[in-house]
Design an enzyme around this catalytic site. Sequence first.
Site, mmCIF file in Angstrom:
data_model
loop_
_atom_site.group_PDB
_atom_site.id
_atom_site.type_symbol
_atom_site.label_atom_id
_atom_site.label_comp_id
_atom_site.label_asym_id
_atom_site.label_seq_id
_atom_site.Cartn_x
_atom_site.Cartn_y
_atom_site.Cartn_z
ATOM 1 N N HIS A 266 40.870 35.386 38.465
ATOM 2 C CA HIS A 266 41.074 34.111 37.769
ATOM 3 C C HIS A 266 40.741 32.967 38.708
ATOM 4 C CE1 HIS A 266 42.937 30.989 35.340
ATOM 5 N NE2 HIS A 266 42.859 31.852 34.341
ATOM 6 N N ASP A 317 43.423 38.610 29.740
ATOM 7 C CA ASP A 317 42.578 39.426 28.868
ATOM 8 C C ASP A 317 42.748 40.921 29.089
ATOM 9 O OD1 ASP A 317 41.167 37.589 27.237
ATOM 10 O OD2 ASP A 317 40.111 36.903 29.019
HETATM 11 N N1 CMC Z 1 35.942 41.966 39.705
HETATM 12 C C1 CMC Z 1 35.511 42.107 40.961
HETATM 13 N N2 CMC Z 1 35.484 41.098 41.839
HETATM 14 C C2 CMC Z 1 35.923 39.903 41.414
HETATM 15 C C3 CMC Z 1 36.385 39.691 40.117
HETATM 16 C C4 CMC Z 1 36.408 40.779 39.243
HETATM 17 N N3 CMC Z 1 36.836 40.657 38.004
HETATM 18 N N4 CMC Z 1 36.748 38.392 39.971
HETATM 19 C C5 CMC Z 1 36.519 37.815 41.155
HETATM 20 N N5 CMC Z 1 36.002 38.716 42.018
HETATM 21 C C6 CMC Z 1 35.673 38.490 43.418
HETATM 22 C C7 CMC Z 1 34.260 37.980 43.581
HETATM 23 O O1 CMC Z 1 33.337 39.018 43.710
HETATM 24 C C8 CMC Z 1 34.416 37.192 44.861
HETATM 25 O O2 CMC Z 1 34.494 38.078 45.924
HETATM 26 P P1 CMC Z 1 33.867 37.721 47.358
HETATM 27 O O3 CMC Z 1 34.559 36.454 47.790
HETATM 28 O O4 CMC Z 1 34.182 38.912 48.199
HETATM 29 O O5 CMC Z 1 32.414 37.512 47.085
HETATM 30 C C9 CMC Z 1 35.796 36.557 44.718
HETATM 31 O O6 CMC Z 1 36.515 37.453 43.891
HETATM 32 C C10 CMC Z 1 35.800 35.197 44.066
HETATM 33 O O7 CMC Z 1 35.074 35.294 42.861
HETATM 34 P P2 CMC Z 1 34.452 34.039 42.099
HETATM 35 O O8 CMC Z 1 33.321 34.498 41.247
HETATM 36 O O9 CMC Z 1 34.172 32.930 43.053
HETATM 37 O O10 CMC Z 1 35.659 33.616 41.209
HETATM 38 P P3 CMC Z 1 35.608 32.571 40.049
HETATM 39 O O11 CMC Z 1 36.803 31.730 40.155
HETATM 40 O O12 CMC Z 1 34.304 31.855 40.006
HETATM 41 O O13 CMC Z 1 35.642 33.492 38.736
HETATM 42 C C11 CMC Z 1 36.380 34.693 36.891
HETATM 43 C C12 CMC Z 1 36.745 33.639 37.931
HETATM 44 C C13 CMC Z 1 37.509 34.791 35.890
HETATM 45 C C14 CMC Z 1 35.098 34.281 36.158
HETATM 46 C C15 CMC Z 1 36.173 36.052 37.608
HETATM 47 O O14 CMC Z 1 37.366 36.457 38.200
HETATM 48 C C16 CMC Z 1 35.628 37.135 36.677
HETATM 49 O O15 CMC Z 1 34.409 37.221 36.485
HETATM 50 N N6 CMC Z 1 36.513 37.962 36.062
HETATM 51 C C17 CMC Z 1 36.096 38.962 35.114
HETATM 52 C C18 CMC Z 1 35.925 38.320 33.740
HETATM 53 C C19 CMC Z 1 37.266 37.986 33.139
HETATM 54 O O16 CMC Z 1 38.189 38.783 33.152
HETATM 55 N N7 CMC Z 1 37.381 36.794 32.539
HETATM 56 C C20 CMC Z 1 38.609 36.315 31.917
HETATM 57 C C21 CMC Z 1 39.188 35.172 32.661
HETATM 58 S S1 CMC Z 1 40.908 34.786 32.313
HETATM 59 C C22 CMC Z 1 41.009 34.357 30.667
HETATM 60 C C23 CMC Z 1 40.102 33.276 30.235
HETATM 61 O O17 CMC Z 1 40.171 32.168 30.715
HETATM 62 O O18 CMC Z 1 39.308 33.558 29.363
#
Ligand code: CMC
Length: 381
Positions: A266, A317
């Site tokens: 998140h 989710d």
């Molecule tokens: N699986 C594996 N690694 C992850 C994940 C994940 N679901 N989420 C974050 N990371 C890692 C990412 O690879 C990165 O690692 P590193 O620093 O080693 O490169 C680190 O965590 C930070 O990731 P980020 O992409 O900078 O994080 P973000 O804040 O941009 O993304 C997110 C947030 C929700 C898009 C992401 O966690 C994600 O893609 N999650 C899976 C999709 C998901 O479940 N979405 C629902 C979100 S909550 C409900 C809503 O609002 O809809």
Amino acid sequence: MGKVNKKLNVKVKGLEGVIAGQTNISYIDGIKGKLFYRGYSIEDIAQNCSFEETSYLLIYGKLPNKTELKNFAEKLKRKRSLPQHTIKMLHTFTKNMNSMEALRTVVSSLSSNDKDPRVSSYNEKLDIGLSIIAKMPTIVAYHYRIKNSLDPIPPNSKLSHAENFLYMLTGKIPESEGAEVLDKDFVLHAEHGFNASSFSVRVTVSTLSDVHSAYTTGIGTLKGPLHGGAATEVLLMLKSIKKPENVTSYVDKILLSHGRVMGYGHRIYKTYDPRAKILKKMAEKLSIKNNNTTFFEIGQKLEVIMSDKKKIYPNVDFYSAIVYHNLNLTHELYSPIFAIARSSGWLAHILEQYTNNRLIRPLEEYTGSMNLKFIPISKRK
Ligand code: CMC
């Protein structure tokens, strides 16, 4: 609050840590894993309030008394039916159209009688929003039934928002437990600060565009798999993992390819999402009741591995997908269920933005070429 970037003129990918405006609607403490709707903790709200009561709180800014809640719930019930032209339109959609596309298109089409938002009053905008909130379950259920070659079932005004949605999907008055679970799920998804869809709703309103356009924007933004589309992906992931023994190799493969474990991570929560905690209990109870614990067990194992390897926890989710699966809801309905729930948070943001509006228009950092020599089309290769 999450990480805040205090410098001016910051260039932050994805606007991480940027405060993009003020709100009274909800507060998130991403470090402590706390969420408050209008000052009340999500635990209290989920324990005590129906979706209708929560929506009232979000939209009017205070908890309703008995009469206010009754009138509000009646008002939503009166607005549930769809106009004939909308029902006809739903019959024209191809079978390939998914439920979020149908919802986005139909909500957009409902705007024909709207006044120009520059001259409409606060109460007129509020009424349009309530009408959309009331109609969204009907649109989703009608689309689902028509797509599956079933006759649509008109709304039943004796039933609550959640009960009526299940009734319109199945044609059966739902068991109280199933309806209560869905109602609580709606409450947990109703609002979450400047998440991508609520922010996009506010951007639309900030141009003084109309309420239907704002909802259309919100639905389109929610649809993506990084936001409200995630629960559907969670179920597909659980199906592909199949059994708890496969979790380690699945996660290793995903992390090696820099992929995403869906329903995990998140932007704001750096600890356990408080909504996921509540949904986890609901998912466990339902899985045990249905004697169908495989997905829940996969979830348990994923939690341990993701926490060990990445310090990443389930978001709202993840366990909602297991809850919906146990309510026998097909995965195509997961994102529209999120949209139905978030519709009240969106209205609160729409009204808040109109009330204290300034065009939302950030700066960009240009990274393209400059001062290129212009070549007339006749001389271009
Ligand atoms: N699986 C594996 N690694 C992850 C994940 C994940 N679901 N989420 C974050 N990371 C890692 C990412 O690879 C990165 O690692 P590193 O620093 O080693 O490169 C680190 O965590 C930070 O990731 P980020 O992409 O900078 O994080 P973000 O804040 O941009 O993304 C997110 C947030 C929700 C898009 C992401 O966690 C994600 O893609 N999650 C899976 C999709 C998901 O479940 N979405 C629902 C979100 S909550 C409900 C809503 O609002 O809809």
